[in-house]
Structures are given as C-alpha cells and as structure tokens.
Write a protein that holds these residues in place. Structure first.
Motif, PDB file in Angstrom:
ATOM      1  N   VAL A  42     -50.877  13.331 -11.720  1.00 51.94           N
ATOM      2  CA  VAL A  42     -51.537  14.411 -12.453  1.00 51.94           C
ATOM      3  C   VAL A  42     -52.448  13.764 -13.492  1.00 51.94           C
ATOM      4  O   VAL A  42     -52.187  12.651 -13.946  1.00 51.94           O
ATOM      5  N   ALA A  43     -53.509  14.472 -13.856  1.00 46.26           N
ATOM      6  CA  ALA A  43     -54.517  13.907 -14.750  1.00 46.26           C
ATOM      7  C   ALA A  43     -54.001  13.708 -16.173  1.00 46.26           C
ATOM      8  O   ALA A  43     -54.358  12.752 -16.844  1.00 46.26           O
ATOM      9  N   ASP A  44     -53.159  14.633 -16.627  1.00 44.56           N
ATOM     10  CA  ASP A  44     -52.642  14.552 -17.989  1.00 44.56           C
ATOM     11  C   ASP A  44     -51.353  15.358 -18.081  1.00 44.56           C
ATOM     12  O   ASP A  44     -50.888  15.922 -17.085  1.00 44.56           O
ATOM     13  N   VAL A  45     -50.772  15.439 -19.268  1.00 45.94           N
ATOM     14  CA  VAL A  45     -49.479  16.094 -19.434  1.00 45.94           C
ATOM     15  C   VAL A  45     -49.501  17.572 -19.051  1.00 45.94           C
ATOM     16  O   VAL A  45     -48.470  18.129 -18.696  1.00 45.94           O
ATOM     17  N   HIS A  46     -50.671  18.193 -19.089  1.00 47.33           N
ATOM     18  CA  HIS A  46     -50.756  19.615 -18.739  1.00 47.33           C
ATOM     19  C   HIS A  46     -50.418  19.861 -17.266  1.00 47.33           C
ATOM     20  O   HIS A  46     -50.037  20.968 -16.896  1.00 47.33           O
ATOM     21  N   GLY A  47     -50.521  18.835 -16.441  1.00 50.61           N
ATOM     22  CA  GLY A  47     -50.195  18.961 -15.029  1.00 50.61           C
ATOM     23  C   GLY A  47     -48.738  18.681 -14.699  1.00 50.61           C
ATOM     24  O   GLY A  47     -48.327  18.805 -13.546  1.00 50.61           O
ATOM     25  N   LEU A  48     -47.964  18.312 -15.695  1.00 54.18           N
ATOM     26  CA  LEU A  48     -46.539  18.026 -15.470  1.00 54.18           C
ATOM     27  C   LEU A  48     -45.732  19.313 -15.387  1.00 54.18           C
ATOM     28  O   LEU A  48     -46.129  20.339 -15.938  1.00 54.18           O
ATOM     29  N   PRO A  49     -44.564  19.264 -14.740  1.00 53.87           N
ATOM     30  CA  PRO A  49     -43.676  20.429 -14.725  1.00 53.87           C
ATOM     31  C   PRO A  49     -43.295  20.851 -16.150  1.00 53.87           C
ATOM     32  O   PRO A  49     -43.245  20.026 -17.065  1.00 53.87           O
ATOM     33  N   ASP A  50     -43.007  22.127 -16.317  1.00 52.25           N
ATOM     34  CA  ASP A  50     -42.678  22.695 -17.627  1.00 52.25           C
ATOM     35  C   ASP A  50     -41.592  21.920 -18.364  1.00 52.25           C
ATOM     36  O   ASP A  50     -41.705  21.668 -19.560  1.00 52.25           O
ATOM     37  N   ARG A  51     -40.525  21.527 -17.661  1.00 56.29           N
ATOM     38  CA  ARG A  51     -39.403  20.866 -18.340  1.00 56.29           C
ATOM     39  C   ARG A  51     -39.834  19.530 -18.947  1.00 56.29           C
ATOM     40  O   ARG A  51     -39.343  19.143 -20.011  1.00 56.29           O
ATOM     41  N   TYR A  52     -40.751  18.833 -18.303  1.00 60.54           N
ATOM     42  CA  TYR A  52     -41.229  17.565 -18.849  1.00 60.54           C
ATOM     43  C   TYR A  52     -42.192  17.797 -20.003  1.00 60.54           C
ATOM     44  O   TYR A  52     -42.161  17.061 -20.997  1.00 60.54           O
ATOM     45  N   ARG A  53     -43.039  18.790 -19.881  1.00 58.90           N
ATOM     46  CA  ARG A  53     -43.948  19.109 -20.990  1.00 58.90           C
ATOM     47  C   ARG A  53     -43.153  19.501 -22.231  1.00 58.90           C
ATOM     48  O   ARG A  53     -43.528  19.168 -23.354  1.00 58.90           O
ATOM     49  N   ALA A  54     -42.022  20.191 -22.042  1.00 54.89           N
ATOM     50  CA  ALA A  54     -41.177  20.581 -23.184  1.00 54.89           C
ATOM     51  C   ALA A  54     -40.605  19.352 -23.880  1.00 54.89           C
ATOM     52  O   ALA A  54     -40.554  19.295 -25.114  1.00 54.89           O
ATOM     53  N   GLU A  55     -40.188  18.346 -23.116  1.00 59.25           N
ATOM     54  CA  GLU A  55     -39.685  17.106 -23.717  1.00 59.25           C
ATOM     55  C   GLU A  55     -40.772  16.412 -24.534  1.00 59.25           C
ATOM     56  O   GLU A  55     -40.518  15.911 -25.627  1.00 59.25           O
ATOM     57  N   ILE A  56     -41.967  16.387 -23.991  1.00 61.78           N
ATOM     58  CA  ILE A  56     -43.086  15.693 -24.631  1.00 61.78           C
ATOM     59  C   ILE A  56     -43.526  16.413 -25.899  1.00 61.78           C
ATOM     60  O   ILE A  56     -43.731  15.788 -26.944  1.00 61.78           O
ATOM     61  N   SER A  57     -43.657  17.729 -25.812  1.00 59.64           N
ATOM     62  CA  SER A  57     -44.190  18.473 -26.952  1.00 59.64           C
ATOM     63  C   SER A  57     -43.172  18.659 -28.072  1.00 59.64           C
ATOM     64  O   SER A  57     -43.544  18.744 -29.235  1.00 59.64           O
ATOM     65  N   ASP A  58     -41.879  18.701 -27.719  1.00 60.00           N
ATOM     66  CA  ASP A  58     -40.861  18.916 -28.744  1.00 60.00           C
ATOM     67  C   ASP A  58     -39.567  18.186 -28.389  1.00 60.00           C
ATOM     68  O   ASP A  58     -38.555  18.803 -28.048  1.00 60.00           O
ATOM     69  N   PRO A  59     -39.583  16.849 -28.466  1.00 60.72           N
ATOM     70  CA  PRO A  59     -38.367  16.102 -28.125  1.00 60.72           C
ATOM     71  C   PRO A  59     -37.182  16.452 -29.014  1.00 60.72           C
ATOM     72  O   PRO A  59     -36.034  16.379 -28.588  1.00 60.72           O
ATOM     73  N   ARG A  60     -37.455  16.866 -30.231  1.00 58.84           N
ATOM     74  CA  ARG A  60     -36.368  17.238 -31.157  1.00 58.84           C
ATOM     75  C   ARG A  60     -35.528  18.359 -30.553  1.00 58.84           C
ATOM     76  O   ARG A  60     -34.301  18.312 -30.596  1.00 58.84           O
ATOM     77  N   THR A  61     -36.173  19.359 -29.989  1.00 60.81           N
ATOM     78  CA  THR A  61     -35.460  20.478 -29.373  1.00 60.81           C
ATOM     79  C   THR A  61     -34.898  20.091 -28.007  1.00 60.81           C
ATOM     80  O   THR A  61     -33.764  20.417 -27.682  1.00 60.81           O
ATOM     81  N   ALA A  62     -35.693  19.384 -27.214  1.00 60.54           N
ATOM     82  CA  ALA A  62     -35.263  19.012 -25.860  1.00 60.54           C
ATOM     83  C   ALA A  62     -34.000  18.156 -25.884  1.00 60.54           C
ATOM     84  O   ALA A  62     -33.163  18.257 -24.984  1.00 60.54           O
ATOM     85  N   PHE A  63     -33.862  17.323 -26.909  1.00 60.15           N
ATOM     86  CA  PHE A  63     -32.727  16.396 -26.991  1.00 60.15           C
ATOM     87  C   PHE A  63     -31.852  16.676 -28.209  1.00 60.15           C
ATOM     88  O   PHE A  63     -31.249  15.764 -28.768  1.00 60.15           O
ATOM     89  N   VAL A  64     -31.748  17.928 -28.584  1.00 58.38           N
ATOM     90  CA  VAL A  64     -31.044  18.319 -29.808  1.00 58.38           C
ATOM     91  C   VAL A  64     -29.594  17.824 -29.845  1.00 58.38           C
ATOM     92  O   VAL A  64     -29.085  17.461 -30.902  1.00 58.38           O
ATOM     93  N   ASP A  65     -28.918  17.787 -28.714  1.00 62.95           N
ATOM     94  CA  ASP A  65     -27.521  17.360 -28.674  1.00 62.95           C
ATOM     95  C   ASP A  65     -27.362  15.883 -28.315  1.00 62.95           C
ATOM     96  O   ASP A  65     -26.240  15.396 -28.194  1.00 62.95           O
ATOM     97  N   ASP A  66     -28.467  15.201 -28.095  1.00 62.07           N
ATOM     98  CA  ASP A  66     -28.451  13.840 -27.593  1.00 62.07           C
ATOM     99  C   ASP A  66     -28.866  12.842 -28.668  1.00 62.07           C
ATOM    100  O   ASP A  66     -29.218  13.211 -29.779  1.00 62.07           O
ATOM    101  N   VAL A  67     -28.839  11.569 -28.294  1.00 62.32           N
ATOM    102  CA  VAL A  67     -29.327  10.496 -29.153  1.00 62.32           C
ATOM    103  C   VAL A  67     -30.513   9.858 -28.439  1.00 62.32           C
ATOM    104  O   VAL A  67     -30.445   9.575 -27.240  1.00 62.32           O
ATOM    105  N   VAL A  68     -31.581   9.654 -29.177  1.00 60.46           N
ATOM    106  CA  VAL A  68     -32.749   8.964 -28.630  1.00 60.46           C
ATOM    107  C   VAL A  68     -32.849   7.618 -29.319  1.00 60.46           C
ATOM    108  O   VAL A  68     -32.837   7.531 -30.551  1.00 60.46           O
ATOM    109  N   LEU A  69     -32.911   6.574 -28.518  1.00 63.55           N
ATOM    110  CA  LEU A  69     -33.099   5.228 -29.033  1.00 63.55           C
ATOM    111  C   LEU A  69     -34.573   4.878 -28.878  1.00 63.55           C
ATOM    112  O   LEU A  69     -35.153   5.082 -27.812  1.00 63.55           O
ATOM    113  N   VAL A  70     -35.154   4.367 -29.943  1.00 59.98           N
ATOM    114  CA  VAL A  70     -36.571   4.028 -29.938  1.00 59.98           C
ATOM    115  C   VAL A  70     -36.719   2.547 -30.270  1.00 59.98           C
ATOM    116  O   VAL A  70     -36.183   2.079 -31.276  1.00 59.98           O
TER     117      VAL A  70
END
Length: 166
Positions: A42-70
C-alpha cells in the motif's frame, strides 16, 4: 542522525505512551513492510486495514493493557516490541520492529530479552508469538531465545506460531 552506537530499551505501559516515543512511526513502518512482504503493498498508512491504522494513530489506546518496549538511540525510537497483558498464564510478543539502519546491532535481541524479563515479572508461565514464515532472520532470533514452533492458533497461511516456557 541518531547515535547508532548507544541504544537503550525503555519500558512504556500502554497508557504511558506519548507521541514523543515515536511508536506510531515505528508501527507504520512495520505494517507497511509487512503488507509489502505479503504481496499487498500500500502507498501509505491510509491503505492499511483499520486495526493497523488504529495502532499507528493511537498506540496508547491500542495497547492500553500491554507494555510497549521502545529501543531509543539519540532520543529517537529505532525499534519496538509489544508484550501483551498476561491471560491464562500466557503473554504474547508482537510487533517486533527495528529500523533498517539499526539492524545487525543487537536491537532486536535487546528488545526480545527485555520482553522475556517483563513477561517473567508479570507472572506469565509461557510466552508465545506468531511470525511470517518468510521472516527467517526473525525465526532464527526467536529460536536462539528458546522459542519452538507449536500448533497454530492462527489460521492465516504462512504464519508460524512459536512459544517458550519461562
């Protein structure tokens, strides 16, 4: 450009994520690369499935119960990995990504080691993950950390499921 010699791993509970962590950009790169590898670029994030766009646009909500290592170098996020909240004695690792310029420097190994430590501290007895079969480098990394292929819990073609006890 970020200093490629020093990389630190920062633990961020989902609600503590901020735009400054750069997780959204790392996830965008991960998902765009995955779609291209699947033969569905896909050309950019707008072409990704909704669930992936949600992770990208708001990882705080997408991973609210999880731990993200950076993985951070020079104040910039250069890699990430998500450790899901334990359920039924298991946790799952997903979204392991290292920026291409930082590959071969131990970033993925550091993220994976930190993820296993976090999973053990959470009380999980087993860690599992799924990986596309063509990602042979990632599979070799997981095997070095003691993961073995197990019966699939996911019906997607070309996906290998792996786990290890803690």
């Amino acid at each position: 450009m970020a200093d490629q010699r020093e990389v630190s791993i920062v633990r961020r509970p989902g609600p503590a994520l901020s735009a400054a962590d750069g997780v959204g950009a790392l996830l965008a790169a991960y998902h765009l690369r995955t779609e291209a590898e699947k033969g569905e670029p896909v050309a950019d994030v707008h072409g990704l499935p909704d669930r992936y766009r949600a992770e990208i646009s708001d990882p705080r909500t997408a991973f609210v119960d999880d731990v993200v290592l950076v993985a951070v170098s020079g104040g910039t996020g250069v890699g990430c990995l998500v450790v899901t909240a334990p359920a039924d004695g298991r946790t799952e690792i997903k979204r392991l990504w290292t920026e291409p310029a930082f590959r071969g420097r131990g970033v993925a190994s550091a993220l994976l080691g930190a993820a296993l430590a976090d999973a053990a501290e959470s009380g999980a007895g087993t860690v599992r993950l799924s990986v596309w079969k063509w990602r042979t480098g990632a599979i070799a990394l997981y095997e070095r950390f003691g993961f073995t292929v197990t019966e699939s819990w996911d019906e997607r073609d070309q996906l290998a499921c792996m786990e290890r006890a803690l």
